[in-house]
Design an enzyme around this catalytic site. Structure first.
Site, PDB file in Angstrom:
ATOM      1  N   CYS A  35       0.921  -1.217   0.061  1.00 32.75           N
ATOM      2  CA  CYS A  35       0.025  -0.021   0.073  1.00 32.75           C
ATOM      3  C   CYS A  35       0.915   1.299   0.015  1.00 32.75           C
ATOM      4  CB  CYS A  35      -0.965   0.069   1.090  1.00 32.75           C
ATOM      5  SG  CYS A  35      -2.184  -1.493   1.085  1.00 32.75           S
ATOM      6  N   HIS A  83      -3.148   7.351   2.178  1.00 27.89           N
ATOM      7  CA  HIS A  83      -3.845   5.852   1.562  1.00 27.89           C
ATOM      8  C   HIS A  83      -5.276   5.974   2.036  1.00 27.89           C
ATOM      9  CE1 HIS A  83      -3.981   1.803   0.923  1.00 27.89           C
ATOM     10  NE2 HIS A  83      -3.666   1.512   2.358  1.00 27.89           N
ATOM     11  N   ASN A 100     -10.053  -0.243  -0.472  1.00 27.18           N
ATOM     12  CA  ASN A 100      -8.554   0.014  -0.223  1.00 27.18           C
ATOM     13  C   ASN A 100      -8.060  -0.611  -1.616  1.00 27.18           C
ATOM     14  OD1 ASN A 100      -5.888  -0.254   0.327  1.00 27.18           O
ATOM     15  ND2 ASN A 100      -6.069  -1.182   2.154  1.00 27.18           N
TER      16      ASN A 100
END
Length: 324
Positions: free
Chosen positions: A115, A251, A281
């Protein structure tokens, strides 16, 4: 004294056509739309179609960024794809995107920091531009995390989605101070001791495919602490503070993490770009997706000071401060 800065020239994104609402999971899992929203802030996400690959998504986002910049593929010196879900073990997804764009010169490679991948790729692109190795660099975050989900694990499979975002950086002269446009500072970190709280339990050398595994509470704890710290470190390096920030573009993992991090930084949610409700996500794709969406909405304007920060498996985390 004049210095080289890596300035944003263009931005773009692509999301697969299939939209999956939270309610779809109710038929196969012990979950509800309310349960998912309350714990993550996620309402829907996009899933790639059968046969649609990470490089497919990346190419569409890359072309959108080129169009936004008014550039052609031949104008790009280097292309970096941040991904944990490449089409193949090799060659890199980046070289596939390079070929599909018709970019016959320059070089292309992948970066894998889960990520945090886009932040690591952005810092790498900045270093290449400042060093004079490239004048224009395309940085892409692209993922098909739907391919590595355990569809029986309600704690993880409802959180992730697929997508891609791209940013074009171009060398430009600056005065060497915080008023310059472009990347002003970066802060990168990792700590392999925390591998077991977020990982995929398979890979090439183990001759297994694997699924994503996560200890949610531990990830949450580390995320809030480390994201605020890395953002402050990058701002300090740039000679700036939270009051100077126009937008945090974090993020997009979990709305509770985003809110808690902003609170620790002393930045109001009215200065945070949030897209997690619509995308879930998307790992390395989440920051460039959010940047592109915010740009399209008119939230981000030239001269705005932006902080991006992300944490992913490794653990790996970091932040970039840039002036749009």
């Amino acid at each position: 004294m004049s210095v080289l800065r890596a300035r944003v020239r263009g931005v773009g994104h692509y999301l697969p056509e299939r939209v999956v609402e939270n309610a779809e999971f109710e038929a196969t899992l012990d979950t509800t739309d309310e349960w998912i929203r309350s714990r993550s802030g996620i309402e829907r996400r996009h899933f790639a179609a059968d046969g649609q690959t990470t490089s497919d998504l990346a190419t569409r986002a890359a072309q959108a960024a080129l169009d936004d910049a008014g550039m052609a593929a031949g104008d790009i010196d280097a292309l970096i794809v941040a991904t944990s879900t490449p089409d193949l073990t090799f060659p890199s997804a980046a070289t596939m995107v390079q070929a599909r764009l018709g970019m016959t010169g320059g070089f292309a490679f992948d970066i894998q920091a889960v990520c945090a991948g886009f932040v690591f790729a952005l810092a790498t692109a900045n270093a290449m531009i400042v060093a004079g190795q490239a004048k224009s660099v395309m940085v892409i975050g692209a993922e098909t995390f739907s391919r590595i989900m355990d569809w029986t694990d309600r704690a993880t499979c409802v959180l992730f989605g697929d997508g891609a975002g791209a940013l074009i950086l171009e060398a430009g002269d600056g005065a060497g101070n915080a008023a310059d446009r472009g990347i002003l500072a970066a802060d990168l970190n990792s700590d392999g001791r925390h591998r077991d709280i977020l990982y995929v339990d398979g890979g090439v050398s183990t001759q297994t495919v694997g699924h994503l595994r996560m200890e949610g509470r531990e990830v949450f704890r580390h995320a809030v602490e480390k994201l605020a710290a890395t953002a402050h470190s990058a701002l300090d390096r740039a000679g700036l503070g939270p009051d100077d920030v126009d937008w945090i573009v974090p993020h997009q993992a979990n709305l509770r993490i985003i809110k808690a991090t902003a609170q620790r930084m002393g930045v109001g949610m009215d200065r945070v770009v949030v897209t997690v409700a619509d995308h879930g996500n998307t790992s390395a794709a989440s920051i460039p997706l959010a940047l592109s969406v915010a740009h399209a909405r008119g939230q981000i304007a030239e001269g705005d000071l932006i902080v991006t920060e992300a944490i992913g498996g490794g653990l790996a985390w970091g932040s970039v401060v840039l002036r749009w």
